[in-house]
Design a protein around this motif. Structure first.
Motif, mmCIF file in Angstrom:
data_model
loop_
_atom_site.group_PDB
_atom_site.id
_atom_site.type_symbol
_atom_site.label_atom_id
_atom_site.label_comp_id
_atom_site.label_asym_id
_atom_site.label_seq_id
_atom_site.Cartn_x
_atom_site.Cartn_y
_atom_site.Cartn_z
ATOM 1 N N MET A 1 0.831 -1.198 0.000
ATOM 2 C CA MET A 1 0.000 0.000 0.000
ATOM 3 C C MET A 1 0.866 1.249 0.000
ATOM 4 O O MET A 1 1.896 1.291 0.683
ATOM 5 N N ALA A 2 0.445 2.236 -0.751
ATOM 6 C CA ALA A 2 1.100 3.547 -0.766
ATOM 7 C C ALA A 2 0.039 4.596 -0.505
ATOM 8 O O ALA A 2 -1.056 4.548 -1.074
ATOM 9 N N ARG A 3 0.355 5.518 0.367
ATOM 10 C CA ARG A 3 -0.617 6.549 0.726
ATOM 11 C C ARG A 3 0.048 7.920 0.566
ATOM 12 O O ARG A 3 1.139 8.153 1.075
ATOM 13 N N HIS B 1 -4.844 11.872 1.184
ATOM 14 C CA HIS B 1 -6.028 11.042 1.379
ATOM 15 C C HIS B 1 -6.116 9.905 0.370
ATOM 16 O O HIS B 1 -6.981 9.044 0.485
ATOM 17 N N ALA B 2 -5.242 9.904 -0.616
ATOM 18 C CA ALA B 2 -5.281 8.867 -1.655
ATOM 19 C C ALA B 2 -4.444 7.662 -1.235
ATOM 20 O O ALA B 2 -3.350 7.805 -0.693
ATOM 21 N N MET B 3 -4.991 6.457 -1.502
ATOM 22 C CA MET B 3 -4.260 5.241 -1.186
ATOM 23 C C MET B 3 -4.345 4.295 -2.377
ATOM 24 O O MET B 3 -5.412 4.119 -2.966
ATOM 25 N N VAL B 4 -3.187 3.709 -2.717
ATOM 26 C CA VAL B 4 -3.116 2.740 -3.807
ATOM 27 C C VAL B 4 -2.656 1.425 -3.200
ATOM 28 O O VAL B 4 -1.743 1.394 -2.378
ATOM 29 N N GLN B 5 -3.266 0.325 -3.624
ATOM 30 C CA GLN B 5 -2.885 -0.992 -3.111
ATOM 31 C C GLN B 5 -2.639 -1.926 -4.284
ATOM 32 O O GLN B 5 -3.393 -1.931 -5.257
ATOM 33 N N HIS C 1 -1.698 -7.834 8.015
ATOM 34 C CA HIS C 1 -3.020 -7.237 7.838
ATOM 35 C C HIS C 1 -3.965 -8.353 7.421
ATOM 36 O O HIS C 1 -3.706 -9.056 6.452
#
Length: 135
Positions: free
Chosen positions: A91-93, A96-100, A133
């Motif tokens: 995951m990269a944040r 407020h945007a998060m990419v998984q 997780h």
């Protein structure tokens, strides 16, 4: 007076500590710090009852171990939380945007270490091991 205090302090620090088993482990099972307690070392060092697992770099029982068995001066390290071949979520944040992305671990890593992963599209990059997780 100062010299006497210094000699007393050195004597107190120089006592090495060893590990003694507090639970049973069978030959081939992993042994961790939680399976042992720290005690002053005996005058003689016991025969090696542990071996290093080449894949995980963790201590394994060479023989069956019982509570009270002396291990000698042993330093345990944390077990890896990810092993080669494990499926991981990267995951990269940013704000407020998060990419998984889904990926496969290419090497083992302990919590806090960085390790190489291969994404499903074949891209290889480094990711931090931050913990497990579960959905």
């Amino acid at each position: 007076m100062t010299l006497a205090l210094f000699a007393l302090a050195v004597a107190a620090v120089a006592v090495p500590s060893c590990r003694v088993m507090v639970i049973e482990r069978h030959a081939g099972e992993f042994v961790s710090a939680q399976d042992t307690e720290t005690v002053p070392c005996a005058r003689t060092i016991p025969p090696s009852r542990l071996r290093l697992d080449p894949v995980t770099q963790q201590a394994m029982a060479r023989v069956d171990l019982q509570p009270g068995d002396e291990l000698g001066p042993v330093h345990f390290i944390d077990r890896p939380i990810v092993m080669p071949g494990d499926r991981v979520a990267v995951m990269a944040r940013i704000g407020h945007a998060m990419v998984q992305r889904s990926a496969t671990a290419l090497q083992s890593a302990r919590k806090g270490e960085r390790f190489f992963v291969r994404a499903d599209d074949g891209a290889v990059f480094v990711a931090p091991a931050i913990g497990l997780h579960h959905d």
